[in-house]
Design a protein around this motif. Sequence first.
Motif, short mmCIF file in Angstrom:
data_model
loop_
_atom_site.label_atom_id
_atom_site.label_comp_id
_atom_site.label_asym_id
_atom_site.label_seq_id
_atom_site.Cartn_x
_atom_site.Cartn_y
_atom_site.Cartn_z
N LEU A 86 44.83 41.36 45.81
CA LEU A 86 43.96 42.53 45.69
C LEU A 86 43.15 42.49 44.40
CD1 LEU A 86 46.19 45.45 47.05
CD2 LEU A 86 44.43 44.12 48.24
N TYR A 87 43.73 41.94 43.35
CA TYR A 87 42.97 41.77 42.11
C TYR A 87 41.75 40.88 42.35
CZ TYR A 87 41.53 39.94 37.61
OH TYR A 87 40.75 39.57 36.53
N ALA A 88 41.96 39.75 43.00
CA ALA A 88 40.86 38.83 43.28
C ALA A 88 39.82 39.49 44.19
CB ALA A 88 41.39 37.55 43.93
N TYR A 89 40.29 40.24 45.18
CA TYR A 89 39.37 40.89 46.12
C TYR A 89 38.50 41.92 45.40
CZ TYR A 89 38.12 42.13 50.97
OH TYR A 89 37.47 42.33 52.16
N GLY A 90 39.12 42.69 44.52
CA GLY A 90 38.36 43.68 43.76
C GLY A 90 37.33 43.04 42.84
N GLU A 91 37.71 41.94 42.19
CA GLU A 91 36.77 41.23 41.31
C GLU A 91 35.64 40.59 42.10
OE1 GLU A 91 36.52 41.25 38.18
OE2 GLU A 91 38.46 41.50 37.20
N ALA A 92 35.93 40.15 43.31
CA ALA A 92 34.91 39.49 44.14
C ALA A 92 33.89 40.48 44.69
CB ALA A 92 35.58 38.73 45.28
N LEU A 93 34.34 41.70 45.00
CA LEU A 93 33.44 42.67 45.63
C LEU A 93 32.81 43.64 44.63
CD1 LEU A 93 35.41 43.57 48.89
CD2 LEU A 93 33.60 41.87 48.56
N GLY A 94 33.51 43.91 43.54
CA GLY A 94 32.97 44.91 42.62
C GLY A 94 33.16 44.59 41.16
N GLY A 95 33.41 43.33 40.82
CA GLY A 95 33.66 42.98 39.43
C GLY A 95 32.95 41.72 38.98
N PHE A 96 33.71 40.70 38.69
CA PHE A 96 33.22 39.49 38.04
C PHE A 96 32.15 38.76 38.85
CE2 PHE A 96 33.72 35.10 36.39
CZ PHE A 96 33.64 35.34 35.03
N LEU A 97 32.40 38.55 40.14
CA LEU A 97 31.46 37.77 40.95
C LEU A 97 30.09 38.42 41.07
CD1 LEU A 97 32.28 35.68 44.08
CD2 LEU A 97 30.27 37.13 44.08
N PRO A 98 30.00 39.69 41.47
CA PRO A 98 28.65 40.29 41.51
C PRO A 98 27.98 40.37 40.15
CG PRO A 98 30.35 41.94 41.96
CD PRO A 98 31.01 40.62 42.01
N GLU A 99 28.77 40.51 39.08
CA GLU A 99 28.17 40.55 37.75
C GLU A 99 27.54 39.20 37.41
OE1 GLU A 99 29.41 40.81 33.04
OE2 GLU A 99 30.76 41.69 34.52
#
Length: 367
Positions: free
Chosen positions: A119-132
């Motif tokens: 879930l940590y990775a999923y959150g970063e992928a959709l609303g954190g590190f990746l979109p940034e």
Amino acid sequence: MDIFSDSRTVLTFDAGGTNFVFSAMKGGREIVDLITLPSHADHLERCLDTIRTGFDQILTRLDEPAVAISFAIPAPTDYFNGVVGDLKNLPGFRGGVPLAKILENQYQMPAYMNNDGDLYAYGEALGGFLPEVNRMMEEAGNPKRFKNLYGLTLGTGFGGGFVSDGTLIRGDNSIASEVWILSNSITPTRNAEEEVSIRAITRNYKKAIGQSEEADLSPKDIYKIASGEREGDREAALKAFETMGRHLGDVIANLVSLTDGLVVMGGGIAGADRFFMPAIMEELGRDFDFRKHDPIPRLIQKVFNLNEESGQKGLCEITGKFIDLPGTDQQVYYDEQPKIAIGTSRIGTTRAISLGAYAFALKQLER
């Protein structure tokens, strides 16, 4: 899926061994104050009563009905079937407890369970590190966009999750990305978590100062020693973090070779990145030198540290070129240097896990 424009409400809770924390999210944001209750982890019925009490209190604060329950719980757990296994921090659940079905029957809505690393990775992928990172690339005029991300949690344990093009990769037994049990080339007799965790830092420090007995020192204490804020052996403290960084770099190099994506780190230890990131970058840039006159680089990709301004500029730099397509007025972008990046969470681990839980529930409801 745009989780920030979704109008549905999802109930969430964080299943810790000491306390349970309950909340509700809508549009990717928490819409109620958190409720924290003691878990009563060693007594199943009291533990279940705590969960019901927490959700009942959250429901009274909502202006509209919730559509699902979604939460993180440690392994070993059968996440597909919603059965909690023999957890060390929740001993009352030993023997297998169908927690998801219990909650579904109680609240008449779907309930989803996942590993916190996933879930940590999923959150970063959709609303954190990746979109940034992709926003950075767009603002720099660089046409490259990233779609893959590996999230790592560094704390009491060592967890992870992998997201590819918006899809959380869970595996056939819901135990994909179990990085804690990977091997490493630096200390091959130990699994990765023994060298990348809170206990690794304290053990490394005690070993460096020649202390075999348990010392009342936390990684935060060792961090303060390393930064000069507390008395102690500063060289030993720096070495403790460096040693962990070397092991972590070895794991990340293998993950990058397999996933070819961004890497983001969260968890309590991630805040000490200035002390272990150099060792990670050194390991990622290492060569296999068994062929002395023709060494092979550890990675094909060039890795940039996004915790440094130079790394941000290096990743965003347009190093490719546009090639004309014969017979047309079209062009194709070509960059012969593959790039990826690594960094620590900008939104925080708890926030990322909550976003991941929220997004996972919405995704499942669409099926």
